[in-house]
Write a protein that holds these residues in place. Structure first.
Motif, PDB file in Angstrom:
ATOM      1  N   ALA A 162       0.800  -1.263  -0.028  1.00 26.63           N
ATOM      2  CA  ALA A 162      -0.041   0.121   0.065  1.00 26.63           C
ATOM      3  C   ALA A 162       0.949   1.315  -0.147  1.00 26.63           C
ATOM      4  N   HIS A 163       2.040   1.132   0.594  1.00 29.90           N
ATOM      5  CA  HIS A 163       2.719   2.438   0.709  1.00 29.90           C
ATOM      6  C   HIS A 163       4.231   2.575  -0.001  1.00 29.90           C
ATOM      7  N   PHE A 164       4.637   1.518  -0.296  1.00 32.24           N
ATOM      8  CA  PHE A 164       6.055   1.403  -0.916  1.00 32.24           C
ATOM      9  C   PHE A 164       6.346   1.454  -2.346  1.00 32.24           C
ATOM     10  N   LYS A 165       7.446   1.847  -2.628  1.00 35.38           N
ATOM     11  CA  LYS A 165       7.596   2.231  -4.139  1.00 35.38           C
ATOM     12  C   LYS A 165       7.779   0.615  -4.837  1.00 35.38           C
ATOM     13  N   ARG A 166       8.919  -0.368  -4.047  1.00 32.87           N
ATOM     14  CA  ARG A 166       9.189  -1.472  -4.595  1.00 32.87           C
ATOM     15  C   ARG A 166       9.157  -2.351  -3.466  1.00 32.87           C
ATOM     16  N   VAL A 167       9.059  -3.587  -3.747  1.00 32.31           N
ATOM     17  CA  VAL A 167       8.985  -4.712  -2.739  1.00 32.31           C
ATOM     18  C   VAL A 167       9.852  -5.818  -3.230  1.00 32.31           C
ATOM     19  N   ALA A 168      10.692  -6.304  -2.408  1.00 30.68           N
ATOM     20  CA  ALA A 168      11.744  -7.450  -2.628  1.00 30.68           C
ATOM     21  C   ALA A 168      11.241  -8.526  -1.811  1.00 30.68           C
ATOM     22  N   CYS A 169      10.844  -9.561  -2.658  1.00 29.75           N
ATOM     23  CA  CYS A 169      10.085 -10.732  -2.059  1.00 29.75           C
ATOM     24  C   CYS A 169      11.535 -11.724  -1.744  1.00 29.75           C
ATOM     25  N   VAL A 170      11.591 -12.217  -0.414  1.00 29.58           N
ATOM     26  CA  VAL A 170      12.758 -12.914  -0.075  1.00 29.58           C
ATOM     27  C   VAL A 170      12.198 -14.354   0.106  1.00 29.58           C
ATOM     28  N   SER A 171      12.733 -15.288  -0.613  1.00 28.16           N
ATOM     29  CA  SER A 171      12.599 -16.839  -0.130  1.00 28.16           C
ATOM     30  C   SER A 171      13.759 -17.354  -0.577  1.00 28.16           C
ATOM     31  N   ARG A 172      14.838 -17.365   0.099  1.00 25.41           N
ATOM     32  CA  ARG A 172      16.242 -17.987  -0.160  1.00 25.41           C
ATOM     33  C   ARG A 172      16.869 -16.874  -1.818  1.00 25.41           C
ATOM     34  N   SER A 173      16.070 -16.953  -2.715  1.00 24.47           N
ATOM     35  CA  SER A 173      16.446 -15.953  -3.586  1.00 24.47           C
ATOM     36  C   SER A 173      15.654 -14.777  -3.537  1.00 24.47           C
ATOM     37  N   VAL A 174      15.982 -13.876  -4.200  1.00 23.49           N
ATOM     38  CA  VAL A 174      15.342 -12.384  -4.040  1.00 23.49           C
ATOM     39  C   VAL A 174      14.753 -11.938  -5.289  1.00 23.49           C
ATOM     40  N   THR A 175      13.460 -11.586  -5.397  1.00 27.85           N
ATOM     41  CA  THR A 175      12.715 -10.973  -6.818  1.00 27.85           C
ATOM     42  C   THR A 175      12.365  -9.754  -6.447  1.00 27.85           C
ATOM     43  N   ILE A 176      12.483  -8.865  -7.415  1.00 27.44           N
ATOM     44  CA  ILE A 176      12.020  -7.429  -6.863  1.00 27.44           C
ATOM     45  C   ILE A 176      10.979  -7.133  -7.806  1.00 27.44           C
ATOM     46  N   HIS A 177       9.981  -6.262  -7.093  1.00 30.04           N
ATOM     47  CA  HIS A 177       8.612  -5.846  -7.917  1.00 30.04           C
ATOM     48  C   HIS A 177       8.441  -4.485  -7.721  1.00 30.04           C
ATOM     49  N   PRO A 178       8.055  -3.642  -8.551  1.00 30.88           N
ATOM     50  CA  PRO A 178       7.090  -2.548  -8.249  1.00 30.88           C
ATOM     51  C   PRO A 178       5.890  -3.085  -7.601  1.00 30.88           C
ATOM     52  N   THR A 179       5.486  -2.253  -6.512  1.00 30.66           N
ATOM     53  CA  THR A 179       4.256  -2.692  -5.814  1.00 30.66           C
ATOM     54  C   THR A 179       3.205  -2.941  -6.474  1.00 30.66           C
ATOM     55  N   GLN A 180       2.825  -2.197  -7.606  1.00 22.71           N
ATOM     56  CA  GLN A 180       1.720  -2.354  -8.562  1.00 22.71           C
ATOM     57  C   GLN A 180       1.645  -3.740  -9.210  1.00 22.71           C
ATOM     58  N   GLU A 181       2.904  -4.464  -9.132  1.00 18.89           N
ATOM     59  CA  GLU A 181       2.978  -5.613  -9.976  1.00 18.89           C
ATOM     60  C   GLU A 181       2.852  -6.830  -8.918  1.00 18.89           C
TER      61      GLU A 181
END
Lengths: 250, 295
Positions: A204-223
């Motif tokens: 709701a608030h952030f520009k980007r989010v890094a999803c961590v699950s051993r590896s890291v994938t980064i998304h813009p929050t709207q995606e």
């Protein structure tokens, strides 16, 4: 390193001794105006990632750089905001005492901090809205007030990058919203990285989010789609989009 | 009162009072850090291990009188307590969950070694009792000089390190981020505790040192929300506790040393019953105080 990068991780692997790697081949760039949320299930490596950024852990493989240098060497330029629960409430100290600790490396000797340091600390408290609490004992503050005090401590040290670990844990809904507003305001001047288990808050608030699950994938929050979250958390996850008027459970 | 009448005639009364006040300075300053950093148990270990040093001094003086004959056993106690402080600080970072068991082992090993060495030394060692239970009636000028030296070290180090001690008490991780080693800071603090233990040996005895290192500080901490004022207040309270009971029991069959400790316990218990003083701003609010354990 790109001049507008606050921090970067390249090909980072990390394993605790005699364990299988908890982070694998992580590439992450934090830009100088970033507002990055780090999310992931418990045990996914969020905290390890954060400690690598802080220079409190060394990667098994790969490089972690903050402001273009190994993070260990620039620790004092990083404002670390732990969960408020990590601060020992039984210590006889006021909010101002806590905030002044952000300036310890500039004034390590002696019984007290000089006027210049106190003014810096009070200014940091004003920025986060706790200047009235300067003389309040640590044990007599609410969770939200303590969390703001810890942010003030990071700012008092003239941090150039704020790293927050689960700042909304144990904080009520109202205080949580105020905290997010504060972070958005501070983000005009300083890059912010926040670890959270609360995906909806970050989305709701952030520009980007890094999803961590051993590896890291980064998304813009709207995606951040339900499929991606399901892949991360391994099951159905509700995501509430606060940017629309009607709450939409995806 | 008889005490004051005798004070001018009996110089041992004066030196006993002086020793008490000098020990109050060290224990009043160091106690608040012991309580805040939760080192009471470690301080107890350091105090009891010091007995090993006393035993070693007495034994060495018997075996090699020409070298160690004139050495005050308090110097042996100092070496043992400082050495154990350094080892315990290191173990504190290493031993993890088993730390309390390891401390217990060192605690008893130190005492056992002390008793063993004393038993190996021929003769009856009456002075041993004064190290274990204190002896304010037999403080001589050598002791006062040692106390003065230890006080000077304690004051100097605390003036230099106060902010780092507070930082480590509040948040170890943040202290590390500021570039200060928790191990180094704890080592300095534990060595100060070791020196303070020695100053208290003659006043209350090694067995009861722990009372003076924890109770006055814990009492004063209930009255003020700032560590530096706890330090100031606890020096004051320690000074009262080593003098008032001493004077009160003078001429009676009660020994002053346990009277001092029992007074400290009584004052602490009273402070627990009296509600904690709160800042004016929050006095009227009703709030729950969450108890959060550090993990």
């Amino acid at each position: 390193m790109h001049p507008s990068l606050a921090a970067s991780m390249r090909g980072v692997w990390f394993a605790y001794p005699a364990r299988s790697p908890c982070l694998q081949n992580v590439d992450l760039e934090i830009e100088s105006d970033d507002l990055l949320g780090i999310v992931g299930p418990n045990g996914s490596g969020k905290t390890t990632l954060l400690r690598l950024l802080l220079g409190l852990l060394e990667p098994t493989q790969g490089t972690v750089e903050v402001f273009g240098r190994p993070s260990r060497q620039v620790r004092t330029r990083i404002g670390y905001v732990p969960q408020h629960a990590y601060v020992d409430l039984s210590v006889p100290a006021t909010a101002l005492d806590v905030v002044l600790m952000g300036r310890l490396h500039r004034s390590p000797w002696g019984l007290r901090f000089g006027r210049k340091h106190r003014n810096h600390a009070l200014e940091a408290m004003r920025r986060v809205g706790v200047e009235d609490l300067a003389r309040r004992p640590l044990g007599e503050m609410s969770g939200g007030q303590r969390q703001r005090t810890l942010i003030a401590r990071a700012l008092a040290g003239e941090a150039e990058l704020l790293i927050l670990d689960e700042p909304t844990t144990g904080v009520d809904f109202h205080a949580e919203q105020e905290l997010m507003d504060l972070l958005l305001k501070l983000n005009r001047d300083i890059p912010i990285v926040m670890v959270s288990h609360d995906v909806s808050l970050v989305s709701a608030h952030f520009k980007r989010v890094a999803c961590v699950s051993r590896s890291v994938t980064i998304h813009p929050t709207q995606e951040l789609t339900p499929e991606r979250l399901a892949g991360l958390y391994g099951g159905a996850t509700a995501l509430v989009d606060h940017s629309r008027s009607e709450e939409q459970a995806l | 009162m008889q005490f004051f009448a005798d004070l001018t005639e009996n110089r041992f009364l004066v030196s006993g009072l002086a020793a008490g006040l000098m020990a109050s300075l060290a224990s009043g300053i160091v106690g608040p850090y012991v309580v805040t950093r939760r080192l009471v148990f470690l301080a107890g270990a350091i105090a009891h291990i010091a007995l090993g040093g006393i035993g070693a001094s007495i034994y060495l003086a018997y075996r090699w009188p020409e070298v160690f004959g004139s050495m005050d056993p308090l110097w042996g106690a100092t070496a043992a307590s400082v050495g154990s402080a350094i080892v315990l600080a290191w173990l504190g970072q290493r031993a993890g969950e088993r730390l309390d068991t390891v401390i217990g082992a060192l605690w008893s090993a130190g005492m056992a070694l002390g008793i063993l060495l004393i038993k190996l030394t021929p003769g009856y060692h009456s002075e041993l009792m004064s190290y274990l239970f204190g002896n304010l009636a037999l403080v001589h000028s050598d002791h006062l000089r040692l106390l003065g030296l230890l006080d000077a070290i304690v004051v100097l180090v605390v003036v230099l390190f106060h902010k780092r001690f507070l930082a480590v008490c509040l948040d170890e991780e943040q202290a590390r981020m500021q570039g200060y080693s928790v191990l180094a800071t704890d080592t300095v603090l534990l060595v100060l505790i070791a020196l303070t233990v020695i100053t208290l040996t003659q006043v209350v005895g090694l067995i009861l040192v722990i009372a003076m290192l924890s109770l006055p500080a814990a009492t004063v901490a209930r009255l003020t929300p700032r560590l530096i004022w706890v330090v100031v207040g606890s020096v004051g309270l320690c000074s009262l506790l080593v003098t008032v009971p001493r004077i009160a029991v003078y001429g009676s069959p009660i020994s002053p040393e346990p009277a001092i400790v029992l007074s400290a316990v009584a004052v602490y218990l009273v402070s627990l019953v009296v509600p904690r003083v709160r800042s004016r701003r929050t006095a009227g609010e009703t709030r729950s105080r969450p108890k959060i354990q550090r993990t």
